[in-house]
Design a protein around this motif. Sequence first.
Motif, PDB file in Angstrom:
ATOM      1  N   PRO A 149      59.931  13.800  12.539  1.00 24.88           N
ATOM      2  CA  PRO A 149      59.648  15.234  12.595  1.00 24.88           C
ATOM      3  C   PRO A 149      58.172  15.470  12.903  1.00 24.88           C
ATOM      4  CG  PRO A 149      59.702  14.517  10.331  1.00 24.88           C
ATOM      5  CD  PRO A 149      60.064  13.315  11.163  1.00 24.88           C
ATOM      6  N   THR A 150      57.875  16.631  13.407  1.00 20.17           N
ATOM      7  CA  THR A 150      56.498  16.977  13.738  1.00 20.17           C
ATOM      8  C   THR A 150      56.035  18.176  12.913  1.00 20.17           C
ATOM      9  OG1 THR A 150      57.255  18.428  15.530  1.00 20.17           O
ATOM     10  CG2 THR A 150      56.743  16.145  16.103  1.00 20.17           C
ATOM     11  N   SER A 151      54.747  18.460  13.019  1.00 17.20           N
ATOM     12  CA  SER A 151      54.193  19.675  12.428  1.00 17.20           C
ATOM     13  C   SER A 151      53.548  20.476  13.560  1.00 17.20           C
ATOM     14  CB  SER A 151      53.181  19.330  11.329  1.00 17.20           C
ATOM     15  OG  SER A 151      52.759  20.503  10.656  1.00 17.20           O
ATOM     16  N   ASN A 152      52.677  21.429  13.221  1.00 19.01           N
ATOM     17  CA  ASN A 152      52.034  22.226  14.263  1.00 19.01           C
ATOM     18  C   ASN A 152      50.672  21.661  14.666  1.00 19.01           C
ATOM     19  OD1 ASN A 152      50.572  22.888  12.007  1.00 19.01           O
ATOM     20  ND2 ASN A 152      50.940  25.105  12.122  1.00 19.01           N
ATOM     21  N   TYR A 153      50.382  20.424  14.238  1.00 18.37           N
ATOM     22  CA  TYR A 153      49.180  19.686  14.632  1.00 18.37           C
ATOM     23  C   TYR A 153      49.400  18.265  14.131  1.00 18.37           C
ATOM     24  CZ  TYR A 153      44.244  19.479  16.080  1.00 18.37           C
ATOM     25  OH  TYR A 153      43.080  19.217  16.740  1.00 18.37           O
ATOM     26  N   TRP A 154      48.469  17.374  14.394  1.00 17.55           N
ATOM     27  CA  TRP A 154      48.617  16.016  13.873  1.00 17.55           C
ATOM     28  C   TRP A 154      48.513  16.040  12.351  1.00 17.55           C
ATOM     29  CZ3 TRP A 154      45.608  17.138  18.196  1.00 17.55           C
ATOM     30  CH2 TRP A 154      46.127  16.669  19.408  1.00 17.55           C
ATOM     31  N   ASN A 155      49.259  15.131  11.705  1.00 21.29           N
ATOM     32  CA  ASN A 155      49.401  15.161  10.246  1.00 21.29           C
ATOM     33  C   ASN A 155      48.198  14.536   9.540  1.00 21.29           C
ATOM     34  OD1 ASN A 155      51.926  16.140  10.933  1.00 21.29           O
ATOM     35  ND2 ASN A 155      52.945  14.183  10.607  1.00 21.29           N
ATOM     36  N   VAL A 156      47.053  15.179   9.683  1.00 13.24           N
ATOM     37  CA  VAL A 156      45.801  14.708   9.089  1.00 13.24           C
ATOM     38  C   VAL A 156      45.196  15.847   8.287  1.00 13.24           C
ATOM     39  CG1 VAL A 156      43.505  13.783   9.539  1.00 13.24           C
ATOM     40  CG2 VAL A 156      45.420  13.120  11.012  1.00 13.24           C
ATOM     41  N   ILE A 157      44.744  15.524   7.078  1.00 15.21           N
ATOM     42  CA  ILE A 157      44.126  16.524   6.213  1.00 15.21           C
ATOM     43  C   ILE A 157      42.779  16.002   5.734  1.00 15.21           C
ATOM     44  CG2 ILE A 157      45.205  15.684   4.069  1.00 15.21           C
ATOM     45  CD1 ILE A 157      45.679  18.681   3.348  1.00 15.21           C
ATOM     46  N   HIS A 158      41.809  16.901   5.578  1.00 13.99           N
ATOM     47  CA  HIS A 158      40.429  16.501   5.319  1.00 13.99           C
ATOM     48  C   HIS A 158      39.967  16.834   3.899  1.00 13.99           C
ATOM     49  CE1 HIS A 158      40.542  16.382   9.699  1.00 13.99           C
ATOM     50  NE2 HIS A 158      39.431  15.674   9.671  1.00 13.99           N
ATOM     51  N   GLY A 159      39.223  15.887   3.321  1.00 15.67           N
ATOM     52  CA  GLY A 159      38.623  16.087   2.013  1.00 15.67           C
ATOM     53  C   GLY A 159      37.935  14.813   1.565  1.00 15.67           C
ATOM     54  N   ARG A 160      36.929  14.943   0.715  1.00 14.10           N
ATOM     55  CA  ARG A 160      36.219  13.761   0.211  1.00 14.10           C
ATOM     56  C   ARG A 160      36.642  13.467  -1.219  1.00 14.10           C
ATOM     57  NH1 ARG A 160      31.883  12.530  -2.813  1.00 14.10           N
ATOM     58  NH2 ARG A 160      31.416  14.728  -3.181  1.00 14.10           N
ATOM     59  N   ALA A 161      36.191  14.292  -2.157  1.00 14.85           N
ATOM     60  CA  ALA A 161      36.553  14.093  -3.564  1.00 14.85           C
ATOM     61  C   ALA A 161      38.024  14.446  -3.769  1.00 14.85           C
ATOM     62  CB  ALA A 161      35.669  14.944  -4.462  1.00 14.85           C
ATOM     63  N   PRO A 162      38.699  13.790  -4.724  1.00 17.67           N
ATOM     64  CA  PRO A 162      40.100  14.099  -4.992  1.00 17.67           C
ATOM     65  C   PRO A 162      40.323  15.591  -5.212  1.00 17.67           C
ATOM     66  CG  PRO A 162      39.476  12.128  -6.174  1.00 17.67           C
ATOM     67  CD  PRO A 162      38.215  12.685  -5.572  1.00 17.67           C
ATOM     68  N   GLY A 163      41.272  16.148  -4.488  1.00 24.28           N
ATOM     69  CA  GLY A 163      41.595  17.560  -4.600  1.00 24.28           C
ATOM     70  C   GLY A 163      40.938  18.433  -3.552  1.00 24.28           C
ATOM     71  N   GLU A 164      39.929  17.915  -2.864  1.00 23.78           N
ATOM     72  CA  GLU A 164      39.244  18.733  -1.858  1.00 23.78           C
ATOM     73  C   GLU A 164      40.147  19.093  -0.683  1.00 23.78           C
ATOM     74  OE1 GLU A 164      34.459  17.790  -2.258  1.00 23.78           O
ATOM     75  OE2 GLU A 164      35.566  17.024  -0.527  1.00 23.78           O
ATOM     76  N   LYS A 180      58.837  21.201   5.881  1.00 23.49           N
ATOM     77  CA  LYS A 180      59.954  22.053   6.285  1.00 23.49           C
ATOM     78  C   LYS A 180      60.710  21.443   7.458  1.00 23.49           C
ATOM     79  CE  LYS A 180      57.837  26.416   4.791  1.00 23.49           C
ATOM     80  NZ  LYS A 180      57.278  27.720   5.235  1.00 23.49           N
ATOM     81  N   ASN A 181      59.964  20.942   8.439  1.00 20.83           N
ATOM     82  CA  ASN A 181      60.614  20.351   9.607  1.00 20.83           C
ATOM     83  C   ASN A 181      61.345  19.059   9.256  1.00 20.83           C
ATOM     84  OD1 ASN A 181      59.745  22.418  11.261  1.00 20.83           O
ATOM     85  ND2 ASN A 181      58.007  21.289  12.103  1.00 20.83           N
ATOM     86  N   MET A 182      60.786  18.302   8.330  1.00 22.96           N
ATOM     87  CA  MET A 182      61.438  17.058   7.916  1.00 22.96           C
ATOM     88  C   MET A 182      62.753  17.361   7.203  1.00 22.96           C
ATOM     89  SD  MET A 182      59.833  13.843   5.799  1.00 22.96           S
ATOM     90  CE  MET A 182      60.732  12.283   5.725  1.00 22.96           C
ATOM     91  N   ALA A 183      62.745  18.351   6.330  1.00 24.13           N
ATOM     92  CA  ALA A 183      63.972  18.740   5.631  1.00 24.13           C
ATOM     93  C   ALA A 183      65.039  19.196   6.625  1.00 24.13           C
ATOM     94  CB  ALA A 183      63.672  19.844   4.622  1.00 24.13           C
ATOM     95  N   TRP A 184      64.622  19.986   7.610  1.00 28.41           N
ATOM     96  CA  TRP A 184      65.556  20.489   8.624  1.00 28.41           C
ATOM     97  C   TRP A 184      66.156  19.351   9.433  1.00 28.41           C
ATOM     98  CZ3 TRP A 184      64.766  21.035  14.165  1.00 28.41           C
ATOM     99  CH2 TRP A 184      65.743  21.802  14.797  1.00 28.41           C
ATOM    100  N   LEU A 185      65.307  18.397   9.855  1.00 22.55           N
ATOM    101  CA  LEU A 185      65.790  17.274  10.648  1.00 22.55           C
ATOM    102  C   LEU A 185      66.736  16.398   9.828  1.00 22.55           C
ATOM    103  CD1 LEU A 185      65.803  15.600  13.215  1.00 22.55           C
ATOM    104  CD2 LEU A 185      63.653  14.528  12.460  1.00 22.55           C
ATOM    105  N   MET A 186      66.410  16.173   8.557  1.00 16.52           N
ATOM    106  CA  MET A 186      67.289  15.372   7.715  1.00 16.52           C
ATOM    107  C   MET A 186      68.658  16.016   7.587  1.00 16.52           C
ATOM    108  SD  MET A 186      64.682  14.060   4.717  1.00 16.52           S
ATOM    109  CE  MET A 186      66.010  13.278   3.795  1.00 16.52           C
ATOM    110  N   LYS A 187      68.692  17.329   7.465  1.00 19.38           N
ATOM    111  CA  LYS A 187      69.972  18.028   7.355  1.00 19.38           C
ATOM    112  C   LYS A 187      70.759  17.954   8.659  1.00 19.38           C
ATOM    113  CE  LYS A 187      68.415  21.188   3.724  1.00 19.38           C
ATOM    114  NZ  LYS A 187      68.134  22.597   3.356  1.00 19.38           N
TER     115      LYS A 187
END
Length: 211
Positions: A149-164, A180-187
């Motif tokens: 499944p895909t998202s609306n951009y590459w699956n990368v999220i940014h942060g340094r300290a835990p929780g950022e 959401k897309n993964m759940a839909w594809l699995m179904k």
Amino acid sequence: MKVVAFNGSPNKEGNTWQALKMVTAELENQGIETEIVHVGNKTIRGCTACYQCVKKKNEQCVLPGDEVNDWIQKMKEADGIILGSPVHFSAVGGTMKSFLDRAFFVTSVNDSMLRHKVGAAVVAVRRSGGLPTFEQLNNFLNYAEMLMPTSNYWNVIHGRAPGEVAQDAEGVQIMRVLGKNMAWLMKLVEHGKETIAPPEREPKTYFSFIH
């Protein structure tokens, strides 16, 4: 249905875990059971190319003393798999890489055990190196003939300290849309089994470029 997610970070509840929780929260909202397995804090030896898994075909790696074989069975039993990693020198964390090398070798030589399961990769990064790491994780999913499944951009999220990563509004949306897309594809896959037969698995063809 169930999804098993693998946290390749040494930190149990660091930013990689946070990203996985964002995705699994959406899956759970759709009634899909989830489990996050902590890989990155373990001692996992890399593949030694002994080829015993090829010889025995018993769904196991012969290297002793770790949980890789247990995790392989979790992957086999799951309908979906998520691979999560931090970025170490623009690459997948070493422990996660060792696990994936062994697990995907075992699953590939045992009738492509992960074929047509739904699989996704997510990456948590401080600044740069997210896309190379994302590509490395996707290489495992592609080789296993998994459905991605895909998202609306590459699956990368940014942060340094835990929780950022929670402050990265775009990254949070990426994880949410992916879930959401993964759940839909699995179904779709689950319901499609009743009406459409999957293509037959072809034996792997190998060609040597050395003559």
